[in-house]
Structures are given as structure tokens and as C-alpha cells.
Design a protein around this motif. Sequence first.
Motif, PDB file in Angstrom:
ATOM      1  N   ASN A   1      31.893 -18.565 -23.568  1.00  0.00           N
ATOM      2  CA  ASN A   1      32.402 -19.587 -22.793  1.00  0.00           C
ATOM      3  C   ASN A   1      32.539 -21.009 -23.600  1.00  0.00           C
ATOM      4  OD1 ASN A   1      32.687 -18.472 -19.914  1.00  0.00           O
ATOM      5  ND2 ASN A   1      30.737 -17.687 -20.797  1.00  0.00           N
ATOM      6  N   SER A   2      33.495 -21.789 -23.253  1.00  0.00           N
ATOM      7  CA  SER A   2      33.512 -23.197 -23.834  1.00  0.00           C
ATOM      8  C   SER A   2      33.447 -24.039 -22.707  1.00  0.00           C
ATOM      9  CB  SER A   2      34.614 -23.222 -24.687  1.00  0.00           C
ATOM     10  OG  SER A   2      34.707 -24.549 -25.119  1.00  0.00           O
ATOM     11  N   THR A   3      32.617 -25.129 -22.725  1.00  0.00           N
ATOM     12  CA  THR A   3      32.524 -26.267 -21.792  1.00  0.00           C
ATOM     13  C   THR A   3      32.662 -27.659 -22.391  1.00  0.00           C
ATOM     14  OG1 THR A   3      31.039 -24.984 -20.290  1.00  0.00           O
ATOM     15  CG2 THR A   3      31.420 -27.284 -19.711  1.00  0.00           C
TER      16      THR A   3
ATOM     17  N   ASP B   1      21.452 -19.820 -23.072  1.00  0.00           N
ATOM     18  CA  ASP B   1      22.925 -19.186 -23.232  1.00  0.00           C
ATOM     19  C   ASP B   1      23.653 -20.039 -24.228  1.00  0.00           C
ATOM     20  OD1 ASP B   1      22.296 -17.006 -21.615  1.00  0.00           O
ATOM     21  OD2 ASP B   1      22.800 -18.261 -20.070  1.00  0.00           O
TER      22      ASP B   1
ATOM     23  N   THR C   1      29.423 -24.310 -26.508  1.00  0.00           N
ATOM     24  CA  THR C   1      29.747 -22.898 -26.393  1.00  0.00           C
ATOM     25  C   THR C   1      28.582 -22.191 -25.988  1.00  0.00           C
ATOM     26  OG1 THR C   1      31.512 -23.367 -28.344  1.00  0.00           O
ATOM     27  CG2 THR C   1      30.614 -20.946 -27.822  1.00  0.00           C
ATOM     28  N   SER C   2      28.952 -21.360 -25.125  1.00  0.00           N
ATOM     29  CA  SER C   2      27.612 -20.551 -24.444  1.00  0.00           C
ATOM     30  C   SER C   2      27.968 -18.989 -24.394  1.00  0.00           C
ATOM     31  CB  SER C   2      27.220 -21.365 -23.287  1.00  0.00           C
ATOM     32  OG  SER C   2      28.480 -21.079 -22.309  1.00  0.00           O
ATOM     33  N   SER C   3      27.328 -18.281 -24.200  1.00  0.00           N
ATOM     34  CA  SER C   3      27.346 -16.986 -24.139  1.00  0.00           C
ATOM     35  C   SER C   3      27.537 -16.501 -22.277  1.00  0.00           C
ATOM     36  CB  SER C   3      26.056 -15.997 -24.632  1.00  0.00           C
ATOM     37  OG  SER C   3      25.048 -16.394 -24.097  1.00  0.00           O
ATOM     38  N   ALA C   4      27.293 -17.420 -21.680  1.00  0.00           N
ATOM     39  CA  ALA C   4      27.348 -17.376 -20.159  1.00  0.00           C
ATOM     40  C   ALA C   4      27.858 -18.700 -19.657  1.00  0.00           C
ATOM     41  CB  ALA C   4      26.052 -16.799 -19.502  1.00  0.00           C
ATOM     42  N   PRO C   5      28.548 -18.642 -18.247  1.00  0.00           N
ATOM     43  CA  PRO C   5      29.008 -19.833 -17.935  1.00  0.00           C
ATOM     44  C   PRO C   5      27.748 -20.978 -17.817  1.00  0.00           C
ATOM     45  CG  PRO C   5      29.853 -18.236 -16.478  1.00  0.00           C
ATOM     46  CD  PRO C   5      28.830 -17.350 -17.925  1.00  0.00           C
TER      47      PRO C   5
END
Length: 71
Positions: A2-4, A29, A48-52
Motif C-alpha cells: 500500500n502507498s499513502t 506495517d 509504503t506499508s504492507s497493510a492499509p
Amino acid sequence: MNSTTVTVSGMTCEHCVRAVTEELTALDDVTEVTIDLHAGGDSPVTITSSAPLDPSAVRAAVEEAGYTATA
């Protein structure tokens, strides 16, 4: 993955970047933080994360570093 992306205001130098990066990478994450520093202005921060991620947790982490985040 996921990218925020958030906008952080108030950062002026590499010390600021390190402080924000340290707080954000402490969140569960998060795998990577990339900051495009615009000294004294608004800097885009990509997380960048492995989950929201919880937006309020992201804001709290940035505020803990001493800055303000907006979506």
C-alpha cells in the motif's frame, strides 16, 4: 503493498526528514518512507506499508515529530 502520500509542512532540513521518517517507520506495517523535502514549505511524504494505514496514526506520528500533516 500500500502507498499513502501525505503533505507535511514545517520541515526545513535533513534533521527534520530523519525525525519524521523515524516516527513513521515506527508504525506497524510501514516498510518505507520517502520524503521530497521542500525546505520551509509543504513536502510530500510517501509511506509504503504492507497493510492499509490509519490516517489518524499517520497524523499522530508526524505531530510527534513536531510537524503538521495534511492529506
